[in-house]
Design an enzyme around this catalytic site. Structure first.
Site, PDB file in Angstrom:
ATOM      1  N   PRO A 183       0.921  -1.085   0.175  1.00  0.00           N
ATOM      2  CA  PRO A 183       0.039  -0.007  -0.098  1.00  0.00           C
ATOM      3  C   PRO A 183       0.900   1.311  -0.106  1.00  0.00           C
ATOM      4  O   PRO A 183       1.780   1.378   0.534  1.00  0.00           O
ATOM      5  CB  PRO A 183      -0.769   0.144   1.239  1.00  0.00           C
ATOM      6  CG  PRO A 183      -0.804  -1.618   1.772  1.00  0.00           C
ATOM      7  CD  PRO A 183       0.596  -2.044   1.100  1.00  0.00           C
ATOM      8  N   GLU A 184       0.279   2.318  -0.664  1.00  0.00           N
ATOM      9  CA  GLU A 184       1.152   3.572  -0.871  1.00  0.00           C
ATOM     10  C   GLU A 184       0.148   4.697  -0.190  1.00  0.00           C
ATOM     11  O   GLU A 184      -0.756   4.208   0.256  1.00  0.00           O
ATOM     12  CB  GLU A 184       1.521   3.923  -2.251  1.00  0.00           C
ATOM     13  CG  GLU A 184       2.499   2.709  -2.821  1.00  0.00           C
ATOM     14  CD  GLU A 184       2.862   3.139  -4.362  1.00  0.00           C
ATOM     15  OE1 GLU A 184       3.024   4.454  -4.704  1.00  0.00           O
ATOM     16  OE2 GLU A 184       3.196   2.192  -5.000  1.00  0.00           O
TER      17      GLU A 184
END
Length: 305
Positions: A2-3
C-alpha cells in the site's frame, strides 16, 4: 505494498469509526503480529486496554493511532500494513477471518476493529511519540519514534516542495530512486512514481542533477496529482488484499497509464509500454515519450550511487 492513497483511505475510515472510542479489551493472537513490540503481544494488549483513541494519523505510508490510558501519556499504536495487512471495522459477532491476528472491543458495544493479515508481513507496535521536527506539522501529539526520519508527504502542510526540488537538484541519482527515498519525500511508492514520471514524460533513469528545477517541480506536481486522483477512487487494488475498513477495494488501477501495463499501447502515443528491472522492483515507461537518457547521464549502476 500500500502507498499513500491506500493508507489515507484507511486512516479516514478510522477517523470516522474508531477515533474517540475507548478500548475495553484487546485480543492479540500469536507473537508475529507483535514482533515489532519488544515486550510481546500480552504487554501490547494490556497497554491498550482502557486506552482512548485520540486520533488517527499518517505520514507517507506510515499509519498510527494515538492512544492514551487514564494514567499514562499518549502513545502511538503504529500499524504496519505490509503487503496484505487490513484494518476492518466489523460487528463483534461477525465471523472471524481465517487470518485474524488482533481484535479490539470498545466500551460503547459498537463494532470491533480487527487486524487481518494473510501473509503476516505487517504488524502492530506501541511506541513513544516525539515532537515533529518539520515546520508546519499538524501532528499535534507528535510522531512515533519510527517515523522521525520520514519526510513530509505531498498531502500534508509540512511538505515544502521548493526545498525538495533543491535537494533533488543537488543529488546525482536516478529520479525514480529519489522519488522512492522516504527520507526526502514520503508516500511515493513504485506505482505512483511510474505514473508521475509517465505524466511528466521523464525516464526513470534520468539523473536528478541533469533535470532543471522546473522539470523536477513538474515531476513532484504530477506525483501529488496522481495520488490525489487515486485517493478519490479509493486507492489502487490489484487483488482483494488491499481494502478499506469496510472491506471494499479501490479502483484506480483502471486509470493507470504506465504501471502494470507492459506491452500495452501508451495512452499518449501508442508505443508499447516497456517494463525493466529497477531496485528489486520494476519500472514501467513509454520508450518514445520517456526516452532513456544518454549513456553519460544514465544511472545504470545504482549500487555505486
Amino acid at each position: 505494498m500500500p502507498e499513500l492513497p491506500e493508507v489515507e483511505v484507511v486512516r479516514r475510515g478510522l477517523v470516522d469509526h474508531v477515533v474517540g472510542r475507548r478500548i475495553a479489551a484487546a485480543a492479540i493472537t500469536g507473537t508475529r503480529v507483535a514482533r515489532r513490540h519488544e515486550a510481546g503481544p500480552l504487554d501490547l494488549a494490556a497497554r491498550l486496554t482502557d486506552a482512548t483513541v485520540l486520533s488517527a494519523d499518517r505520514r507517507g505510508k506510515y499509519l498510527w493511532l494515538v492512544t492514551q490510558t487514564p494514567d499514562d501519556d499518549p502513545h502511538a499504536l503504529v500499524v504496519h500494513l505490509g503487503m496484505s495487512g487490513q484494518l476492518l471495522v466489523e460487528a463483534a459477532d461477525a465471523p472471524r477471518e481465517k487470518h485474524l491476528h488482533a481484535a479490539f472491543d470498545f466500551d460503547d458495544d459498537g463494532p470491533q476493529l480487527r487486524f487481518v493479515d494473510q501473509r503476516t508481513f505487517g504488524g502492530l507496535a506501541l511506541t513513544e511519540l516525539v515532537p515533529d521536527r518539520w515546520p508546519g506539522s499538524t501532528h499535534t501529539h507528535g510522531v512515533p519514534v519510527p517515523v522521525e526520519h520520514i519526510g513530509p508527504d505531498p498531502l500534508e502542510p509540512a511538505y515544502d516542495q521548493p526545498a525538495v526540488v533543491r535537494a533533488l537538484k543537488r543529488r546525482h541519482t536516478a529520479i525514480k530512486r529519489a522519488l522512492l527515498d522516504q527520507g526526502l519525500v514520503s508516500g511515493v511508492g513504485n506505482i505512483y512514481a511510474d505514473e508521475a514520471l509517465w505524466r511528466a514524460q521523464v525516464n526513470p533513469l534520468r539523473e536528478t542533477s541533469a533535470l532543471t528545477k522546473p522539470a523536477l517541480g513538474r515531476v513532484l506536481d504530477h506525483a501529488t496529482e496522481v495520488m490525489r486522483e487515486a485517493l478519490g477512487q479509493g486507492g489502487t487494488s490489484f487483488d482483494a488484499l488491499y481494502v478499506n475498513i469496510n472491506g471494499a477495494s479501490g479502483y484506480f488501477d483502471r486509470s493507470l497509464h504506465a504501471y502494470g501495463r507492459e506491452g500495452q499501447p501508451c495512452d499518449r502515443c501508442g508505443t508499447p509500454i516497456r517494463r525493466e528491472a529497477f531496485m528489486n522492483r520494476s519500472s514501467h515507461y513509454c520508450p518514445r515519450c520517456q526516452p532513456r537518457p544518454r549513456v553519460r547521464r544514465a544511472v545504470t549502476d545504482l549500487s555505486r550511487r
